[in-house]
Design an enzyme around this catalytic site. Structure first.
Site, short mmCIF file in Angstrom:
data_model
loop_
_atom_site.label_atom_id
_atom_site.label_comp_id
_atom_site.label_asym_id
_atom_site.label_seq_id
_atom_site.Cartn_x
_atom_site.Cartn_y
_atom_site.Cartn_z
N PRO A 2 0.87 -1.17 -0.05
CA PRO A 2 -0.13 0.24 0.08
C PRO A 2 0.87 1.06 -0.11
CG PRO A 2 -0.37 -1.20 1.91
CD PRO A 2 0.59 -1.83 1.36
N GLU A 3 0.84 1.97 -1.17
CA GLU A 3 1.68 3.22 -1.19
C GLU A 3 0.52 4.42 -1.28
OE1 GLU A 3 4.73 2.90 -4.13
OE2 GLU A 3 5.06 0.88 -3.90
#
Length: 305
Positions: A2-3
DNA sequence: ATCCTATCCTGTAGGC
DNA sequence: TGCCTACAGGATAGGA
């Protein structure tokens, strides 16, 4: 994993579906999350209405009435999942269950437990050490080449690692760092302090462009990330270099290379990202073969089906 | 100050 | 088929 685009996707969904709901009860497993204080989360959240959901970099801020905010970081494998009709038996690794007054539930699931969740006073949010250390968010406050160049002045670290440094720019992770540098035509091994002004302009522009494009497709599901509804993101098919070692560059067909920088994989095109000069943005003339992509090594966005 | 390494953790893939 | 090992990488602490 998750960026920024994945976290933003979750933020938008939370904003839309849990804002205004009152948390009736919170159930917290004893499992240790990074920096988590489960009891405090429980005490601060139970009985309060969610007022809104914010984000800076990869951090989520779930604003509660009464001056409290839940600070959430998904780490590697964290997910917020919304259930209108909660299943009877939750999967393993659900560490937080929030039940709303109407029976809907919001779960925090995190198999690897690299994520963080804690309650902080809203007035002290900006002063929280992990938040205070963050650089500007590239979507809220798009960087200019000049600003990045100034931040990088004198640094010997590789530009790829510079982009990963959350103190410089908050939200870029391993996938989008490789993607942005390919789009900008900059070799990831170059020293940050040695890029030209023109190269920084390209990097600044392409970092923002790739993040926005990924947000539009609800992020990239490389392995674990899911949206609030448990769906994979749709940007995986649009990745130009990440996890495409040996596959032809989508621009010039040179095989994509994988190297390791700071114990993390970096993917790049040795031809398009030649050391020393940034490539022009001239559109491709030869677009002959473009439907025979779909190469091996194209991630594993298991749709769960 | 900058830079680099090890650490946390578990699911998955690959080798045998 | 099943066991074993290596690998994936977010942030951060600690050392050089």
């Amino acid at each position: 994993m998750p960026e920024l685009p994945e976290v933003e996707t979750v933020r938008r969904m939370l904003e839309r579906h849990v804002t205004g709901r009152r948390i009736a009860a919170v159930e917290v497993s004893g499992a240790a999350l990074r920096g988590v204080v489960p009891r405090r989360v429980h005490e601060c959240a139970a009985g309060r209405v969610i007022q809104g959901v914010g984000r800076h970099g990869k951090f989520l801020f779930i604003g509660l009435e009464g001056g409290w905010t839940l600070l959430s970081h998904l780490g590697m494998s964290g997910r917020w999942l919304f259930h209108a009709r909660p299943p009877a038996d939750p999967p393993p690794h659900v560490h937080v269950r929030m039940r709303f007054e109407d029976g809907c539930e919001l779960w925090y699931e995190d198999p690897r437990r690299f994520g963080a969740l804690r309650a902080v006073e809203t007035s002290r949010l900006a002063a929280d050490p992990s938040v205070a250390a963050l650089g500007p968010d590239p979507v809220h406050d798009p960087p200019t080449g000049a600003r990045l160049a100034a931040a990088a002045r004198g640094l010997r670290v590789a530009v790829k690692n510079f982009l990963l440094d959350q103190r410089r720019l908050a939200g870029v992770g391993n996938i989008y760092a490789s993607e942005a540098l390919h789009r900008a035509g900059v070799d990831p091994r170059r020293r940050a302090g040695a890029l030209t002004a023109r190269e920084w302009d390209a990097v600044a522009r392409e970092v923002v462009a790739v993040l926005r494009a990924a947000i539009e497709r609800m992020g990239t599901t490389f392995s674990m990330y899911r949206t609030l509804w448990g769906e994979p993101g749709g940007y995986g098919n649009h990745l130009r270099v990440y996890d495409r070692e040996g596959a032809p560059c989508r621009r010039c067909r040179t095989p994509i290379r994988r190297i390791v920088q700071g114990q993390r994989s970096t993917y790049f095109c040795p031809s398009c990202q030649s050391a020393g000069r940034s490539r022009s943005r001239t559109p491709r003339k030869d677009r002959k073969l473009k439907s025979r992509r779909r190469t091996a090594g194209q991630g594993k966005p298991r749709t769960g089906a």
